[in-house]
Write a protein that holds these residues in place. Sequence first.
Motif, PDB file in Angstrom:
ATOM      1  N   TRP A  89       3.423   7.697  14.902  1.00 41.54           N
ATOM      2  CA  TRP A  89       2.968   8.301  13.414  1.00 41.54           C
ATOM      3  C   TRP A  89       1.568   7.753  13.363  1.00 41.54           C
ATOM      4  N   TYR A 112       0.769  -1.251   0.119  1.00 44.53           N
ATOM      5  CA  TYR A 112       0.003  -0.003   0.000  1.00 44.53           C
ATOM      6  C   TYR A 112       0.849   1.221  -0.091  1.00 44.53           C
ATOM      7  N   ASN A 113       2.005   1.190   0.535  1.00 51.64           N
ATOM      8  CA  ASN A 113       2.877   2.577   0.922  1.00 51.64           C
ATOM      9  C   ASN A 113       3.678   2.394  -0.268  1.00 51.64           C
ATOM     10  N   CYS A 114       3.928   1.599  -1.080  1.00 46.90           N
ATOM     11  CA  CYS A 114       4.946   1.860  -2.237  1.00 46.90           C
ATOM     12  C   CYS A 114       4.312   2.809  -3.241  1.00 46.90           C
ATOM     13  N   PRO A 115       5.457   3.970  -3.532  1.00 50.57           N
ATOM     14  CA  PRO A 115       4.763   4.882  -4.286  1.00 50.57           C
ATOM     15  C   PRO A 115       5.134   4.471  -5.622  1.00 50.57           C
ATOM     16  N   THR A 116       5.839   3.658  -6.072  1.00 50.74           N
ATOM     17  CA  THR A 116       6.058   3.504  -7.659  1.00 50.74           C
ATOM     18  C   THR A 116       5.402   2.240  -7.956  1.00 50.74           C
ATOM     19  N   THR A 168       3.397   5.872 -12.481  1.00 51.89           N
ATOM     20  CA  THR A 168       2.201   5.108 -12.046  1.00 51.89           C
ATOM     21  C   THR A 168       1.617   5.950 -10.701  1.00 51.89           C
ATOM     22  N   PHE A 218       8.187   7.484 -10.342  1.00 52.43           N
ATOM     23  CA  PHE A 218       7.103   7.972  -9.311  1.00 52.43           C
ATOM     24  C   PHE A 218       6.059   8.722 -10.343  1.00 52.43           C
ATOM     25  N   SER A 266       9.970   3.615   2.423  1.00 56.92           N
ATOM     26  CA  SER A 266       8.444   3.593   2.969  1.00 56.92           C
ATOM     27  C   SER A 266       7.907   2.240   3.355  1.00 56.92           C
ATOM     28  N   SER A 281       0.571   7.015   7.789  1.00 60.05           N
ATOM     29  CA  SER A 281      -0.217   5.947   7.168  1.00 60.05           C
ATOM     30  C   SER A 281       0.558   4.556   7.479  1.00 60.05           C
ATOM     31  N   PHE A 282       1.472   4.770   8.378  1.00 58.35           N
ATOM     32  CA  PHE A 282       1.942   3.321   8.946  1.00 58.35           C
ATOM     33  C   PHE A 282       1.530   2.763  10.001  1.00 58.35           C
ATOM     34  N   VAL A 283       0.823   1.787   9.912  1.00 60.97           N
ATOM     35  CA  VAL A 283       0.382   0.969  10.993  1.00 60.97           C
ATOM     36  C   VAL A 283       1.164   0.481  11.816  1.00 60.97           C
ATOM     37  N   ARG A 287      12.035  -0.997 -10.424  1.00 62.89           N
ATOM     38  CA  ARG A 287      10.975  -0.014 -10.263  1.00 62.89           C
ATOM     39  C   ARG A 287      11.354   0.701  -8.871  1.00 62.89           C
ATOM     40  N   LEU A 311      -2.945   3.979  -2.874  1.00 66.16           N
ATOM     41  CA  LEU A 311      -2.931   3.798  -1.163  1.00 66.16           C
ATOM     42  C   LEU A 311      -1.835   4.542  -0.607  1.00 66.16           C
ATOM     43  N   SER A 312      -0.950   5.038  -1.570  1.00 66.09           N
ATOM     44  CA  SER A 312       0.444   5.293  -1.322  1.00 66.09           C
ATOM     45  C   SER A 312       0.487   6.880  -0.932  1.00 66.09           C
ATOM     46  N   PRO A 313       0.640   7.421   0.086  1.00 63.14           N
ATOM     47  CA  PRO A 313       0.620   8.862   0.268  1.00 63.14           C
ATOM     48  C   PRO A 313       1.770   9.365  -0.537  1.00 63.14           C
ATOM     49  N   MET A 314       2.984   8.590  -0.633  1.00 65.92           N
ATOM     50  CA  MET A 314       4.050   8.910  -1.383  1.00 65.92           C
ATOM     51  C   MET A 314       3.894   9.365  -2.645  1.00 65.92           C
ATOM     52  N   SER A 315       3.095   8.370  -3.371  1.00 64.76           N
ATOM     53  CA  SER A 315       2.727   8.472  -4.537  1.00 64.76           C
ATOM     54  C   SER A 315       1.815   9.608  -4.832  1.00 64.76           C
ATOM     55  N   GLN A 374      -0.253   5.178  -7.405  1.00 61.50           N
ATOM     56  CA  GLN A 374      -0.573   4.234  -6.389  1.00 61.50           C
ATOM     57  C   GLN A 374      -1.391   4.818  -5.422  1.00 61.50           C
ATOM     58  N   ALA A 415       9.348   1.167   6.592  1.00 67.03           N
ATOM     59  CA  ALA A 415       8.705   1.794   7.713  1.00 67.03           C
ATOM     60  C   ALA A 415       7.187   1.265   7.829  1.00 67.03           C
ATOM     61  N   ALA A 416       6.620   0.906   6.759  1.00 66.58           N
ATOM     62  CA  ALA A 416       5.285   0.242   6.791  1.00 66.58           C
ATOM     63  C   ALA A 416       5.196  -1.169   7.409  1.00 66.58           C
TER      64      ALA A 416
END
Lengths: 186, 322, 733
Positions: B176, A68-72, B92, B89, A96, B169-171, A90, B96-100, B94, A99-100
């Motif tokens: 955080w 879920y947290n992977c931005p790419t 794509t 980046f 992230s 967003s990190f369970v 990729r 669910l990814s805040p970073m995306s 994503q 950390a996740a």
Amino acid sequence: MPKYAMVIDQRRCVACMACVVACKKENEVPPEQFRTRVVESTEGTYPLLRMELRSELCNHCDNPPCVYNCPTGASYKRKEDGLVLLRKNRCVGCKSCLAACPYDARYINEEKGYADKCTFCEHRIKEGKEPACVATCIGKSRIFGDLDDPRSNVSRALRENHHEVLLESAGTKPRVYYVKKFSKPE
Amino acid sequence: MELTITGANAMTSPHLHVWDWRVSLYLFLGGLSAGLAIMTSILHVRKGGKLAEGDRAAITAPIYVPVILTIGMLFIFMDLERKLNVFWFYLTVQPLSPMSWGSWGLLVFYPVSILFALATLPAPNRRYLLIPALIRWSEKLQRFKLQLAALNFGMGIFIGVYTGVLLSSFVARPLWNSAILPVLFLTSAMSAGAAFMIMIAQQKKAKLFFTKVDIWLVLAEMVMLPLFFYGQYTSSGAHRESIMPFFTFNHDYFWYGIGMLLLLIVLPIALVMKYLEVHEDHGEELTPVALMKMNVSALMVLAGGLIIRLSFVYAGQLSHLS
Amino acid sequence: MTKSISRRSFLKISGATTVGLSVAATLPDKFLLWAEEQGMVKPTYTATLCEICFWKCGVMAKSLNGRVVKLEGNPNHPGARGRLCARGNGGTGLLYDPDRLRSPMIRTGARGDGQYRKASWDEALNLVAEKLAAIKKQHGPESVALFTHGTPTDHFLPLLSAFGSPNVGMPSFAQCRGPRDVGLELTFGETIGSPERLDMANSKVIVLLGSHLGENMHNSQVQDFTEAIGKGAKFIVVDPRFSIAAGKAAHWLPIRPATDMALVLTWINVIIAEGLYDRDYIGRYAEGFAELAKAVEKYTPEWAEKETDIPAAQILETARLMGKNAPSVCIHPGRHATWYGDDVQRTRSLGILMALLGSWGRPGGAFFATNASFPKMEAKPFPESRETLNGGGFPFAGAEGVTQAIRSSTIDGKPYPIKAWIVTGTNLMKSIPNQKETLEAINKLDFLVAVDVMPFDTVMLADVILPECSYLERHDALAVGKGKSLTVSLRQPVIEPRYESKPGWWIAKELGTRLGLAEYFPWKTYEDKIKSQCQHWGVDYEQLKKLGTITIADTAAPFITASNPPVFKTKSGKIELYSGELKEKGFDPVPQYTQHQRPKGGEFRLIYGRHAVHTFSRTTNNPELHELCPENVVWVNAGIAKEMGLADGNYVTLVNQDGARSNPIKAKVTERIREDCVYMIHGFGTKSKALKKAFQKGADDQGLVTRYAVDPICGGTGMRVNFVRINKEFIDA
């Protein structure tokens, strides 16, 4: 379509570390880095003690926070068998996913820079072999197989024993199950 | 309990340490530019633009936004382990990814802030743009100043929230993993933006206006911080454990204790100073002493923001489930 | 090695095109690496045998581009059953250890200061031959002694015998299994063997006396151990330390160290008194029951409670647990048995317990080795030699020799002088107690030659060092296994020897040739010898090469049945509960308990053991294993630590009763050990600078074993008789 999972029968683990080394060699994990580990914890005071041995690895969650947290989209859950894998080309190394992951199952490969992790030895499964850690497990404590096959070792182990997952409350729905106690569920 | 772990990775054991001051600075500067974008939009929109009239900040503030953002993004870029893959980046989405969505958001925020800077550039200053096309753009955009201000404001809110969501967003990291965190970070970003605005504004009216704004924002921050800690404390065991570095004054957690004390000192003092600034009868022009006081209180707010980012980034990595 | 082997390491490019090594070698490395990453290079597998420990498990070695990338267990091998332990998996760490001995070396400085110069094989071998020949001429051939362990023995022991000396010393006897084997031989007429012939997988109750299976990582044995756990066997673990095995136990008996015999004799007494023994079995197969019953009468649970610190009720309960589950009870006789100097008798008491429960030769107990064997090969007989001195005058010393007897003859020249040592595959400094004495002996030598893979402490004391290649680069003698079935296993090279290292057989043959003993090595390569052996034995060599291990069918007869009556090769032909042989030599015919000295206040008995990822002192520098356990720690009881103000991870030094001081070592403050002893893993505190990773890491237990209790029956050196004090060191953890 297989649904791969691992059962770790903690009763049969003797913390011999065969899995740790086999995994490293199979997957060319750099020195001082690991995809699986063994936790040895003892509770109580002398001489009333209880010991727990637990090998830990990527849980290949059905609800994978790392994906879920992977931005790419480098981290992904493979549809056909549920393995949580990495498209190495990729990965930007944003960390992230490290950390996740509530299980601390990932690491940044020091030689390559990507966020590496256990793949259930996807390349070996493809050849019809068990993951390296399972294949070498001296105590046959690690059991691997297909949850959708009721006759598989994992299905049987789960049917016949009390079992649990790590950090169930995290809601990650792990596919690595732990068996601690003898006897069948009531 | 006696615990021996064989085969742990240094990056995650005994606790996570994947992110350091670089990410803290990124979050701080990203927040600052977002806050400043919000304040700049306000500056230009408030009282039909009268607040901005004749103030150099009306020109410089919009320019500062992309500049600060660029510096912030340099820090996050420094943190990437495989920098050459950064283009992924933008190949794509994503969801669910805040970073995306953050990186896509930045892709919008960047041009918006630049366009807004162009739009707000007064006619006499346009010649500094040198490139004729840019000058023409600046002229044309003049008409869309209001719309761009709204967009800039919106993107500022988005980025301000994003810097918090990135962590929340990190369970796996209970410190955080709180819904208050994005709001806290947004508030902190806005108050930093206001403080920065106070420092770069020239005119008394603008300075005092943003001081008033900042009072409310700092106040909000001061309400939100204890609420955050209270929420963590009354939540699960892991959440409760997670805030302990701030309240355990011992050798191991020395810097977190210091950070907490600093926040306890900096924010209230800044608040009181600002209150006094607003209520002081300043006369026509601000005296050098009053100016200095304003700058000091603004710097304190900025420092508070930085302390929050640093301590949260580090302390969050100490926290873990189980 | 030979051509046929190089062909094994061929590269297969995907699409089933096979490209020979010669072609592959011309391709740029980068391309090969790239092709490998793309999965275009198919790995090859070579069956061979592990040598990271003496269990010698079957290995399937996977190589890519001529590089050994992974070792896997050979499913055909009974010791491996397709699995390898951490050490076996980490075997490539030895192969690619940068600190390996690379070329022959000749000492240039004083002994022990580590000054060497490189030499050619010719020069080094000529020098060794010249020195040995001179000593033979002046003092006789028996003045040359061999210390050895592992497969090098198969090459160097024949060399020594051909040379004319009977004086071999293997630490595996007097520093390890000796007392156990002698004790069982005196009781049953045979030893338990290695791998131990225990049918643990089918046991209902398993008794471990100081044996820490799991940490003591012997592949198939631990597989059986966990199989027993899986089947719900009950464990009785007697150990002053809460070991991994104790963690699995229904009964952990944290015994006062050195009182084990009191417990075992009391168990025997209870089992006899309560009639829990197997009357039929004893009646049929044993003799001396009445004498035994009388001799153990005095060992009551109440008495034992005072002696062993284990509640009488628990002693009774565990004795009954064994009795009720007989004969499926596995009494593990241990392996490293040299504890207190009465170790033969302790093992005998364990043997007697096995006999009473009727578990010797029964499922769940101990099984019989196969009767089958391979026909002997004709070989040139070795010359007669003067009487051996390696027995040390002990009536039951084994053929493996009593190491310290050779050492003392080296020092005092009695009964005749020992002038040269050949040391192969053993690190004497870490294996024989009292290092001062070992050093004194070495300094008296005219000549010391060491053959090994790594520059271990003892190797770095040698005058000439001959680098053996690792087990993955050589042929060795065929390993004949006599477990349930007769097996034969092959060690063959996976890759060519690295650097200038050479196989042990080549070194022995070359030395033999230079010493005029060429006719004892009547083959060109070792593979030729193996081939002719296979032919003689009717084993298909090509098949063996492929499978690694061949099990000879229909050779198993593990348990007592009507058609398979037990054979006891004792004097009486029965199980000797009462040993006439011992009586004859002046020892207790039935084991009797003697109280040993106990540590005084502030002193702790030093006990030591193994770690699952290390073999003796031989793996501490292996990069793959070093990272899992880089240094040992000393276990200190938490209560004691609190009294001392000692925190977990603090460094301490240990000083023993003779003033020997250890390296600084981290304290593990733990509830898992008794208050009267401390524990550490054996094999650390390397003094050889050439082992860059292991150098000075952790503390050397052997350095603290300056006192040893010699077993008068077999010469075993009891090494758990040293008491240490703990000194806090002011180094931050």
